[in-house]
Structures are given as C-alpha cells and as structure tokens.
Design a protein around this motif. Structure first.
Motif, PDB file in Angstrom:
ATOM      1  N   CYS A  21     -11.925  17.101 -14.133  1.00 21.57           N
ATOM      2  CA  CYS A  21     -11.201  16.950 -12.867  1.00 21.57           C
ATOM      3  C   CYS A  21     -10.758  15.501 -12.692  1.00 21.57           C
ATOM      4  O   CYS A  21     -11.546  14.575 -12.837  1.00 21.57           O
ATOM      5  CB  CYS A  21     -12.113  17.355 -11.710  1.00 21.57           C
ATOM      6  N   ARG A  23      -9.590  14.318  -9.880  1.00 22.28           N
ATOM      7  CA  ARG A  23      -9.737  13.964  -8.452  1.00 22.28           C
ATOM      8  C   ARG A  23      -8.400  13.779  -7.740  1.00 22.28           C
ATOM      9  O   ARG A  23      -8.260  12.897  -6.899  1.00 22.28           O
ATOM     10  CB  ARG A  23     -10.584  12.695  -8.264  1.00 22.28           C
ATOM     11  N   ALA A  26      -5.221  18.015  -5.213  1.00 21.54           N
ATOM     12  CA  ALA A  26      -4.212  19.067  -5.036  1.00 21.54           C
ATOM     13  C   ALA A  26      -4.835  20.400  -4.616  1.00 21.54           C
ATOM     14  O   ALA A  26      -4.298  21.103  -3.757  1.00 21.54           O
ATOM     15  CB  ALA A  26      -3.409  19.242  -6.319  1.00 21.54           C
ATOM     16  N   ILE A  72     -13.003  26.471  -8.124  1.00 19.46           N
ATOM     17  CA  ILE A  72     -11.656  26.247  -8.655  1.00 19.46           C
ATOM     18  C   ILE A  72     -11.207  27.411  -9.532  1.00 19.46           C
ATOM     19  O   ILE A  72     -10.038  27.798  -9.531  1.00 19.46           O
ATOM     20  CB  ILE A  72     -11.573  24.884  -9.397  1.00 19.46           C
ATOM     21  N   SER A  87      -6.044  19.623 -14.087  1.00 20.06           N
ATOM     22  CA  SER A  87      -6.606  19.467 -15.430  1.00 20.06           C
ATOM     23  C   SER A  87      -7.079  20.791 -16.011  1.00 20.06           C
ATOM     24  O   SER A  87      -6.995  20.996 -17.215  1.00 20.06           O
ATOM     25  CB  SER A  87      -7.807  18.530 -15.382  1.00 20.06           C
TER      26      SER A  87
HETATM   27  S1  SF4 Z   1      -6.301  20.150  -8.646  1.00 19.95           S
HETATM   28 FE1  SF4 Z   1      -7.632  20.248 -10.442  1.00 19.95          FE
HETATM   29  S2  SF4 Z   1      -7.698  18.151 -11.219  1.00 19.95           S
HETATM   30 FE2  SF4 Z   1      -6.957  18.056  -9.105  1.00 19.95          FE
HETATM   31  S3  SF4 Z   1      -8.800  17.745  -7.850  1.00 19.95           S
HETATM   32 FE3  SF4 Z   1      -8.437  19.948  -7.955  1.00 19.95          FE
HETATM   33  S4  SF4 Z   1      -9.704  20.643  -9.682  1.00 19.95           S
HETATM   34 FE4  SF4 Z   1      -9.475  18.423  -9.883  1.00 19.95          FE
END
Ligand code: SF4
Ligand code: SF4
Length: 95
Positions: A21, A23, A26, A72, A87
């Motif tokens: 990730c 960070r 999104a 996620i 990611s």
């Molecule tokens: S969108 Fe993906 S890379 Fe961005 S904070 Fe969330 S889990 Fe992490």
C-alpha cells in the motif's frame, strides 16, 4: 513447517501485503473530495487511518455521509476513484 514457522511465515506475508500500500488514500475517498473522517494526511499525498486497528464497519465521511469500511480485497473488483492506481490492482495482489 511447524506452528512457529507458520506464524512467522504468515506475519511476513501480512507485512509484505501491507507494505504494498502506498498510502494514497484513494480507497478511503480522498479523490472524491469527501473522504472518510478518519483519513489523515501525514505528508504530501500520503495518508493514514486514525482508527486502523478497528476500522471495519459503519463510518462517516467528512461531510457526514455514511460509508462502510471493508477490507480492500472486497472492493478491488468495484469501480471507485483512484482504483487503477491502487498498488493491489497494479501488482495483481488481492490476497
Ligand atoms: S488505494 Fe490502494 S494503495 Fe491507495 S491507500 Fe488504498 S489500498 Fe493503499
Ligand atoms: S475507517 Fe476505513 S475508510 Fe475510514 S480512513 Fe480508516 S480505512 Fe479508510
């Protein structure tokens, strides 16, 4: 592999997964302009969750809209702002 080796292996895999990730925030709505109220910036374009260990469940956005925080992997197949840059999509890791 004995139990201790398995625990170490599992911890290593969890850490590797977490470290993927970047960070970007999104998945917590930062690009929607109405992110989760628990999303906090810690440097330019980097964010953290201020209740990370207890994050799942009913939450609110900054404007007071109800949202549900889920793992996620539960939303990677759905459409949301910033998804293509996540990611876990880029590296194909949805474990
Ligand atoms: S969108 Fe993906 S890379 Fe961005 S904070 Fe969330 S889990 Fe992490
Ligand atoms: S509670 Fe969930 S949606 Fe809100 S900032 Fe934390 S991880 Fe993101």
């Amino acid at each position: 592999m004995d139990d201790l080796d398995y625990i170490k292996y599992k911890d290593k895999k969890i850490l590797e997964h977490e470290n993927l990730c970047k960070r970007c925030g999104a998945c917590c709505g930062v690009q929607d302009k109405d992110p989760c109220e628990h999303l906090k910036a810690f440097e330019s374009n980097k964010y953290f969750c201020d209740i990370y260990e207890n994050r799942f469940g009913l939450r609110k956005t900054v404007s007071g809209q109800e949202i549900t925080c889920v793992p996620i992997r539960n939303i990677l197949h759905k459409t949301w702002w910033g998804r293509s840059a996540c990611s876990y999509i880029k590296y194909g890791d949805i474990s």
